[in-house]
Design an enzyme around this catalytic site. Sequence first.
Site, PDB file in Angstrom:
ATOM      1  N   ARG A 185       0.857  -1.187   0.000  1.00 14.39           N
ATOM      2  CA  ARG A 185       0.000   0.000   0.000  1.00 14.39           C
ATOM      3  C   ARG A 185       0.895   1.239   0.000  1.00 14.39           C
ATOM      4  NH1 ARG A 185      -3.551  -2.686  -1.580  1.00 14.39           N
ATOM      5  NH2 ARG A 185      -5.601  -3.065  -0.676  1.00 14.39           N
TER       6      ARG A 185
ATOM      7  N   GLU B 144      -3.984   7.790  -4.852  1.00 13.74           N
ATOM      8  CA  GLU B 144      -4.350   7.088  -6.089  1.00 13.74           C
ATOM      9  C   GLU B 144      -5.694   7.593  -6.587  1.00 13.74           C
ATOM     10  OE1 GLU B 144      -4.151   2.844  -5.448  1.00 13.74           O
ATOM     11  OE2 GLU B 144      -2.068   2.925  -4.809  1.00 13.74           O
TER      12      GLU B 144
ATOM     13  N   HIS C  30      -1.776   0.495  -9.966  1.00 13.63           N
ATOM     14  CA  HIS C  30      -2.338  -0.475  -9.008  1.00 13.63           C
ATOM     15  C   HIS C  30      -2.947  -1.669  -9.755  1.00 13.63           C
ATOM     16  CE1 HIS C  30      -4.012  -0.751  -4.656  1.00 13.63           C
ATOM     17  NE2 HIS C  30      -3.895  -1.964  -5.174  1.00 13.63           N
TER      18      HIS C  30
HETATM   19  N1  LIG Z   1      -0.662  -3.981  -5.499  1.00  8.66           N
HETATM   20  C1  LIG Z   1      -1.765  -4.685  -5.453  1.00  8.66           C
HETATM   21  O1  LIG Z   1      -2.571  -4.673  -6.385  1.00  8.66           O
HETATM   22  C2  LIG Z   1      -2.043  -5.544  -4.279  1.00  8.66           C
HETATM   23  C3  LIG Z   1      -1.609  -5.193  -3.039  1.00  8.66           C
HETATM   24  N2  LIG Z   1      -1.873  -5.996  -1.967  1.00  8.66           N
HETATM   25  C4  LIG Z   1      -1.377  -5.614  -0.655  1.00  8.66           C
HETATM   26  O2  LIG Z   1      -0.487  -6.610  -0.202  1.00  8.66           O
HETATM   27  C5  LIG Z   1      -0.726  -6.842   1.167  1.00  8.66           C
HETATM   28  C6  LIG Z   1      -0.211  -8.203   1.563  1.00  8.66           C
HETATM   29  O3  LIG Z   1      -1.030  -9.221   1.061  1.00  8.66           O
HETATM   30  P1  LIG Z   1      -0.829 -10.742   1.539  1.00  8.66           P
HETATM   31  O4  LIG Z   1       0.554 -11.196   1.300  1.00  8.66           O
HETATM   32  O5  LIG Z   1      -1.945 -11.527   0.972  1.00  8.66           O
HETATM   33  O6  LIG Z   1      -1.048 -10.529   3.126  1.00  8.66           O
HETATM   34  P2  LIG Z   1      -0.560 -11.419   4.333  1.00  8.66           P
HETATM   35  O7  LIG Z   1      -1.432 -11.031   5.473  1.00  8.66           O
HETATM   36  O8  LIG Z   1      -0.479 -12.855   3.938  1.00  8.66           O
HETATM   37  O9  LIG Z   1       0.934 -10.891   4.598  1.00  8.66           O
HETATM   38  C7  LIG Z   1       1.242  -9.722   5.249  1.00  8.66           C
HETATM   39  C8  LIG Z   1       2.661  -9.794   5.783  1.00  8.66           C
HETATM   40  O10 LIG Z   1       2.981  -8.536   6.358  1.00  8.66           O
HETATM   41  C9  LIG Z   1       3.581  -8.763   7.617  1.00  8.66           C
HETATM   42  N3  LIG Z   1       3.310  -7.653   8.549  1.00  8.66           N
HETATM   43  C10 LIG Z   1       2.119  -7.113   8.869  1.00  8.66           C
HETATM   44  N4  LIG Z   1       2.288  -6.113   9.750  1.00  8.66           N
HETATM   45  C11 LIG Z   1       3.626  -6.047   9.981  1.00  8.66           C
HETATM   46  C12 LIG Z   1       4.413  -5.216  10.804  1.00  8.66           C
HETATM   47  N5  LIG Z   1       3.870  -4.262  11.571  1.00  8.66           N
HETATM   48  N6  LIG Z   1       5.758  -5.401  10.798  1.00  8.66           N
HETATM   49  C13 LIG Z   1       6.310  -6.374  10.033  1.00  8.66           C
HETATM   50  N7  LIG Z   1       5.600  -7.190   9.226  1.00  8.66           N
HETATM   51  C14 LIG Z   1       4.274  -7.033   9.213  1.00  8.66           C
HETATM   52  C15 LIG Z   1       2.972 -10.025   8.133  1.00  8.66           C
HETATM   53  O11 LIG Z   1       3.878 -10.506   9.090  1.00  8.66           O
HETATM   54  P3  LIG Z   1       3.634 -11.808   9.966  1.00  8.66           P
HETATM   55  O12 LIG Z   1       3.771 -12.922   8.986  1.00  8.66           O
HETATM   56  O13 LIG Z   1       4.722 -11.790  10.924  1.00  8.66           O
HETATM   57  O14 LIG Z   1       2.251 -11.681  10.521  1.00  8.66           O
HETATM   58  C16 LIG Z   1       2.886 -10.838   6.853  1.00  8.66           C
HETATM   59  O15 LIG Z   1       4.107 -11.500   6.631  1.00  8.66           O
HETATM   60  C17 LIG Z   1      -2.234  -6.628   1.323  1.00  8.66           C
HETATM   61  O16 LIG Z   1      -2.583  -6.303   2.639  1.00  8.66           O
HETATM   62  C18 LIG Z   1      -2.492  -5.489   0.364  1.00  8.66           C
HETATM   63  O17 LIG Z   1      -2.381  -4.262   1.038  1.00  8.66           O
HETATM   64  C19 LIG Z   1      -2.562  -7.163  -2.107  1.00  8.66           C
HETATM   65  C20 LIG Z   1      -3.036  -7.533  -3.322  1.00  8.66           C
HETATM   66  C21 LIG Z   1      -2.846  -6.752  -4.515  1.00  8.66           C
HETATM   67  O1  LIG Z   2      -4.811  -4.055  -3.737  1.00  5.93           O
HETATM   68  C1  LIG Z   2      -5.526  -4.977  -3.928  1.00  5.93           C
HETATM   69  C2  LIG Z   2      -6.016  -5.849  -2.915  1.00  5.93           C
HETATM   70  O2  LIG Z   2      -6.669  -6.857  -3.275  1.00  5.93           O
HETATM   71  O3  LIG Z   2      -5.823  -5.562  -1.724  1.00  5.93           O
END
Ligand SMILES: NC(=O)C1=CN([C@@H]2O[C@H](COP(=O)(O)OP(=O)(O)OC[C@H]3O[C@@H](n4cnc5c(N)ncnc54)[C@H](OP(=O)(O)O)[C@@H]3O)[C@@H](O)[C@H]2O)C=CC1
Ligand SMILES: O=CC(=O)O
Length: 325
Positions: free
Chosen positions: A237, A266, A285
């Site tokens: 994000r 955005e 995005h």
């Molecule tokens: N560009 C785009 O179009 C898209 C963007 N996204 C974004 O990608 C993000 C991630 O998606 P996804 O992988 O499915 O989510 P997950 O919940 O599977 O992964 C999130 C990761 O972030 C880590 N995390 C969260 N908070 C912290 C923190 N404070 N400090 C360190 N690490 C942290 C988590 O750590 P831990 O494992 O230790 O809990 C986890 O490893 C979504 O939330 C979304 O915002 C998603 C889809 C499309």
């Molecule tokens: O940014 C896209 C999402 O699925 O989150």
Amino acid sequence: MKPSIVLYKKLPADLHQRLEKHFSIVEFEGITEENRPKVFDALQQAEGLIGSGGAVNKELLDHAPRLRGVSTISVGYDNFDVDELTRREIPLMHTPTVLTETVADTVMALVLATARRVVNVAERVKAGEWTSNIGADWFGVDVHHKTLGIIGMGRIGLALAQRAHFGFDMQVLYNARSQHKAAEERFGAKKCELDELLAKSDFVCVLLPLTNQTFHTIGKEQLAKMKSSAILISAGRGPVIDEKALIAALQEGTIHAAGMDVFETEPLPKNSPLLSLPNVVALPHIGSATHETRYGMAACAVDNLIAALTGEVKENCVNPHILKK
Ligand SMILES: NC(=O)C1=CN([C@@H]2O[C@H](COP(=O)(O)OP(=O)(O)OC[C@H]3O[C@@H](n4cnc5c(N)ncnc54)[C@H](OP(=O)(O)O)[C@@H]3O)[C@@H](O)[C@H]2O)C=CC1
Ligand SMILES: O=CC(=O)O
């Protein structure tokens, strides 16, 4: 009588029909400043809400006294007031997993596009600049066998690590709150502190969700810790990265380049300095934006709402502890 729901994103016809079998639908094109009063009006009767984009906050929820389930067509849910939904015992459903591989492809595309300057050189070819054998001013840098640091080793981080390890023989470092054994065992990923990851990585990929804790995780201080040859990829994000600090770092040569799919504002404003920097690849995005995956997300969100309103939630709930046994 079927329960009423508010739909604020256009769905493929068959998915619209699937929803219609269960609910009476009031449809809007997004939730905007202009249509907010009409949306609020429709929400008075609504038991369900499904769509994506636009803030679902306390003000909106105050207009939805009968709401029993909310379904977002996204995995990220930073534009929802989860505490307020939880307080009202309303389940919030999202679409993890279905988009993971596609988003990881997008991140890898950004890695390759920035390193090999794909957009920049393609534009030069179109502009008629390819008039003799190319020289070093057309060259990029290698991706294979370099070090890729992943900040946020969740579902998408894991899929990216797989691509980097097997596809490009890269060394993978990661930073997250917990240890991710699957990434370590399958892709040789090494967990490290943020500072170490920043100092050692040739590519720093930021895949964090936006929360109060992750806001501006990467700022001036962190950028200064990166190699001057490093490339930053932002696909979680926008506000996770301090964009002003990033622009300065790119202008001053603190880091080499950036590949970005998400931004603090955005759509990206036309006057953003990012648009005039040759070492930036900016995408609108599009992480999950393939026909197949966007259909899969919409189908998942429709099924999620049906499950939430029929009391049959098994997965994909952001606040599952409120579900009645
Ligand atoms: N560009 C785009 O179009 C898209 C963007 N996204 C974004 O990608 C993000 C991630 O998606 P996804 O992988 O499915 O989510 P997950 O919940 O599977 O992964 C999130 C990761 O972030 C880590 N995390 C969260 N908070 C912290 C923190 N404070 N400090 C360190 N690490 C942290 C988590 O750590 P831990 O494992 O230790 O809990 C986890 O490893 C979504 O939330 C979304 O915002 C998603 C889809 C499309
Ligand atoms: O940014 C896209 C999402 O699925 O989150």
